[in-house]
Structures are given as structure tokens and as C-alpha cells.
Write an enzyme that holds these catalytic residues in place. Structure first.
Site, short mmCIF file in Angstrom:
data_model
loop_
_atom_site.label_atom_id
_atom_site.label_comp_id
_atom_site.label_asym_id
_atom_site.label_seq_id
_atom_site.Cartn_x
_atom_site.Cartn_y
_atom_site.Cartn_z
N ASN A 1 -22.62 -68.86 -9.04
CA ASN A 1 -22.85 -69.89 -8.02
C ASN A 1 -24.08 -70.76 -8.26
OD1 ASN A 1 -20.65 -68.78 -6.68
ND2 ASN A 1 -21.91 -67.53 -5.32
N HIS B 1 -15.08 -69.12 -3.49
CA HIS B 1 -16.20 -68.23 -3.81
C HIS B 1 -16.66 -67.46 -2.57
CE1 HIS B 1 -17.65 -69.46 -8.03
NE2 HIS B 1 -16.40 -69.86 -7.87
N ARG C 1 -13.75 -75.04 -4.04
CA ARG C 1 -14.38 -73.97 -4.82
C ARG C 1 -15.33 -73.15 -3.96
NH1 ARG C 1 -19.01 -73.92 -8.74
NH2 ARG C 1 -18.64 -72.16 -10.14
N HIS D 1 -8.12 -75.88 -10.90
CA HIS D 1 -8.92 -76.52 -11.94
C HIS D 1 -8.30 -77.82 -12.43
CE1 HIS D 1 -11.51 -72.82 -13.22
NE2 HIS D 1 -11.69 -73.18 -11.97
#
Length: 323
Positions: free
Chosen positions: A97, A69, A65, A196
Site C-alpha cells: 500500500n 485492499h 483498488r 487491471h
């Protein structure tokens, strides 16, 4: 670094041409970039990630992740790792975040080991790319080719992170528009969302979905609500797995959950809610090979988003600050 231009083109002066610079930058990225300058790099990253994931399996998902990001905000340039300074507000405290993105210390640890072996050679951006791959593989996910040779950003943008990262309450149209703006098709977006199948989400990000949306399985919602009080501010930082079936294993259960109306985030359930991606979700739910292949291809594509290469950026000696 000028020898790269001369080696590739034979005429270093041509590197001043904008079209040639674009060509040269593309050539900088290679899976073999550090074969001579830091031959032990991959082994160091693998060993450190094995240790971290053995201690906490969730860390594999967290680093994946973290990489995502980073890449979605001005490309894969390790800007997400920078702490705030007087010159800029970093991305760590952007809405998507703050208090949820993690794994910074893992990258710091890998960087320290790499610096001890190959000082001032390997970028934080490349370390993050390799760590994300290794974390995924350790949890049963597919491998993909990691192109190397990125350099590190010298600034970060909190406003860009707030603008360019998807909201957990995003609609399907929101998601498709965002990913298309980054060069991805709707199906690639659905494949990438399959990340996910790993990791967890904070109560504050799924509360409104499990409490208020009609498209949630009631029994699934009831279980989530035991750990997520209705009142904002209470239990906001309580976590639930994004894939309750197999939270630490890379598989197709995420898509199966969506078909059962058991998507933890509203943005997850939007992929199977009577829209254009229903057929893709159905296909991935029963075809693990297709999901793995498409996920790996999309990850390789994401890792190539706007790479920062010489002469731009730097090789940061500390991933949290510029040199």
C-alpha cells in the site's frame, strides 16, 4: 440498535445466542439499509465520484483498488483508511500500500458531505463500497448490487496487510492459494484480476518483470523501460498503465494484452503462462459479456467478505481515526 434484533426475531434476548447473532448479522446487510435514515446517500456518492473522475479518470481505478485492499485484510471494514496511532501500525504503510494506494482524500470528501446530511449514520466502509462501484461504472464497467449496513473497524493491522495482499511478483499458485483462502475460485480470481484493465503500477513493482523475465514481449518491455531505469532507487515511483491499450476504459484489453505477453506485472502475466487459467484468459479476451458478468458477481462476493456489523465496530465520524 437493539430494535434491529427485536424487529427481526421478536425476541431481543435471543440475540445473545452465537448462532442467532450470525443470522442477525447476515440480515443487517441490505441494499436498502439507509433508505429511511439517509435517503440521499447514493446520490451524494455518485455526484462526488463523478466530479473526482472527471478531474482525473485514474481516480476511479484508485478507489476500486482501495476497496479491494480493504476487503482482503480482515474484511470490508474501512480499516485501510485508518492512520497510524500509538496503539497500532495502520495498513496504509504496509508494503503493498505504501506510496501507491491512493484515494483517501476522495473518501474523506464524500464522508464530509454525507455527515453534513446524515450525521453519524453512514459508515466509512459503506461509503468506500459505494464509491468503488461508482468509480467502476463511470469508467465503463459493470454495476453490481452493494449490500449496506457495515460498521467501521476500530483497529488496523499492517502485518495482516503485508501477509494477505498479493505481491506483484506472485506466481499463479501463489495467487490461486491466496484467493482460495478468501473463498474465491481460480476463475473468480482471474475475473477480479481484470480490474487491471484500469489504473497504473509503479516502476518498482514491474521493473524485475520487464527487465528479467523471458515471458515478456521485447517491444513492450522496451517501451516500459524508457520510464523505468534499471537501477533500483531511480524512477521507482514512475507510473505505467496496467493496460496500455485503454488505461481509462473498462474492457477486455487486459486479457488480450496477456495473450500478447504484455502483462505489466509478473502476477498479471502468470494468468497466461501455460497454466490453468490460460483458457479463462482466452475466453474473457473475446467475450466481454462473460467478463463483465463474472467480474460483477465476484465483486459482489468480495464486498460480503467478513462484514463487520452491529454490535461490533462503530460509525466513524472521521474515516482516518476512531471516535
Amino acid at each position: 440498535m437493539a430494535f434491529y434484533c427485536s424487529r427481526l426475531l421478536g425476541l431481543f434476548l435471543l440475540c445473545s445466542s452465537s448462532s442467532v447473532v450470525g443470522y442477525v448479522r447476515a440480515q443487517f446487510l441490505s441494499p436498502d439499509f439507509y433508505n429511511s435514515s439517509c435517503p440521499g446517500l447514493v446520490s451524494i456518492v455518485q455526484a462526488e465520484m463523478r466530479r473526482e473522475v472527471a478531474a482525473e479518470s485514474r481516480m476511479g481505478a484508485s478507489v476500486l483498488r482501495l476497496f479491494y485492499h480493504d476487503c482482503f485484510v480482515n474484511g470490508c471494514d474501512a480499516s485501510v483508511l485508518l492512520d497510524d496511532t500509538q496503539a497500532f501500525a495502520g495498513e496504509k504503510n504496509a508494503g503493498p500500500n505504501a506510496r501507491s494506494l491512493r484515494g483517501y482524500d476522495v473518501i474523506d470528501g464524500i464522508k464530509a458531505k454525507v455527515e453534513a446530511t446524515c450525521a453519524a449514520i453512514v459508515s466509512c466502509a459503506d461509503i468506500l463500497a459505494l464509491a468503488a462501484l461508482e468509480g467502476t461504472v463511470l469508467l465503463g464497467g459493470p454495476s453490481w448490487r452493494v449490500q449496506l449496513g457495515r460498521r467501521d473497524a476500530t483497529t488496523a493491522s499492517q502485518s495482516a496487510a503485508n501477509r494477505e495482499l498479493p505481491s506483484p511478483s506472485a506466481t499463479l499458485n501463489d495467487l490461486i492459494s491466496l484467493f482460495v483462502s478468501k473463498g474465491f475460485s481460480a476463475q473468480e480470481m482471474t475475473a477480479l484480476s481484470g480490474a487491471h484493465t484500469l489504473g497504473s503500477a509503479r516502476c518498482v513493482n514491474f521493473r524485475s518483470h520487464v527487465y528479467g523475465d523471458a515471458d515478456v514481449d521485447p517491444a513492450f518491455a522496451a517501451k516500459r523501460l524508457r520510464n523505468c531505469p534499471a537501477v533500483t532507487g531511480f524512477g521507482d515511483d514512475n507510473w505505467e498503465p496496467l493496460d496500455a491499450q485503454s488505461p481509462a476504459g473498462f474492457d477486455t484489453a487486459y486479457y488480450q494484452n496477456l495473450m500478447l505477453r504484455q502483462g505489466l506485472l509478473r502476477s498479471d502475466q502468470e494468468l497466461f503462462n501455460g497454466g490453468s487459467q490460460d483458457s479463462v484468459v482466452k475466453m474473457y479476451s473475446s467475450n466481454a459479456a462473460a467478463f463483465r458478468n463474472d467480474f460483477a458477481a465476484a465483486m459482489e462476493k468480495m464486498a460480503a467478505m467478513s462484514p463487520l456489523t452491529w454490535p461490533n465496530g462503530q460509525i466513524r465520524l472521521n474515516c482516518r481515526r476512531v471516535n
